[in-house]
Design an enzyme around this catalytic site. Structure first.
Site, PDB file in Angstrom:
ATOM      1  CG  HIS A  43       0.033  -5.093   7.275  1.00 37.87           C
ATOM      2  ND1 HIS A  43       0.084  -4.169   8.308  1.00 37.87           N
ATOM      3  CD2 HIS A  43      -1.122  -4.836   6.609  1.00 37.87           C
ATOM      4  CE1 HIS A  43      -1.002  -3.414   8.266  1.00 37.87           C
ATOM      5  NE2 HIS A  43      -1.754  -3.793   7.249  1.00 37.87           N
ATOM      6  CG  HIS A 124      -1.784   0.768   0.629  1.00 40.62           C
ATOM      7  ND1 HIS A 124      -3.006   0.297   0.210  1.00 40.62           N
ATOM      8  CD2 HIS A 124      -1.925   1.044   1.950  1.00 40.62           C
ATOM      9  CE1 HIS A 124      -3.855   0.304   1.224  1.00 40.62           C
ATOM     10  NE2 HIS A 124      -3.220   0.752   2.299  1.00 40.62           N
TER      11      HIS A 124
END
Ligand code: ATP
Ligand code: MG
EC number: 3.1.4.58
Length: 178
Positions: A43, A124
């Site tokens: 995710h 990120h």
């Protein structure tokens, strides 16, 4: 720490299964080392709330419903190392709509008194933890159209950390041309 009355929560972009499979396959071929993140856990965090009272869930769902950010193409093509060996994929350049979405969530959470990490938002996707070597450079290119964001509950289990979806909200499609 989350107790029964509190939930460990974060908003994130889920990684679609097809891209998650391609990313894990690339990661495993590149032997980044460390503890790999499970495919189903990939995710990109938008806002980490930490432990919140369960009684706050309705307000958080209401908050998310009010977010009117646009959908966008997300392209991850950089390999970076954050903190103590978090090997991550990151966008070369963050899409403005992604920063707008994270900013909108941060602002609305702030209005509820939920203060986020003071470090600037750095998009990120963590691929592995405790990776032994620092990596910075080009990666293969992965991407998808981000069309929704999710409120996740994070729980530690005997099989490792597990995330469950507590809600999902659409991102606005660009208006169709006339
Ligand atoms: P574990 O901590 O059990 O190894 P995890 O890091 O995947 O597993 P959480 O700590 O619940 O699970 O974190 C959920 C997500 O929020 C992860 O993407 C994590 O990187 C991010 N996160 C955690 N703490 C912060 C923080 N202080 N600021 C920003 N993001 C955070
Ligand atoms: Mg953590």
């Amino acid at each position: 720490m989350a107790t029964e009355d509190t939930l460990r929560l974060f908003f994130a972009l889920p990684c679609p299964p097809e891209q998650a499979a391609a990313i894990c396959s690339w990661r495993d071929r590149h032997a980044l080392g460390g503890r790999p993140v499970a495919l189903e856990n990939l995710h990109l965090t938008l806002a980490f709330l930490g432990a919140q009272p369960a009684a706050r869930l309705d307000a958080l769902r209401h908050l998310a419903t009010g977010v009117t950010s646009d959908s966008f193409e997300l392209t991850l093509n950089r390999l970076i190392t954050l903190g103590k060996g978090f090997a991550c994929l990151a966008p070369g350049e963050a899409p403005p709509a992604l920063l707008q979405l994270a900013g909108s969530l941060a602002e609305r959470l702030g209005a509820l008194g939920i203060v986020l990490d003071s470090r600037p938002y750095l998009p990120h996707m963590t691929l592995a933890r405790q990776a032994p070597t620092q990596a910075h450079g080009a990666a293969a290119t992965f991407g998808w159209k981000a069309e929704r964001f999710v409120l996740y509950r994070s729980q530690n289990t005997a099989d490792g950390v597990r995330y469950s979806e507590l809600g999902s909200w659409p991102l606005r499609s660009a208006a169709a041309p006339d």
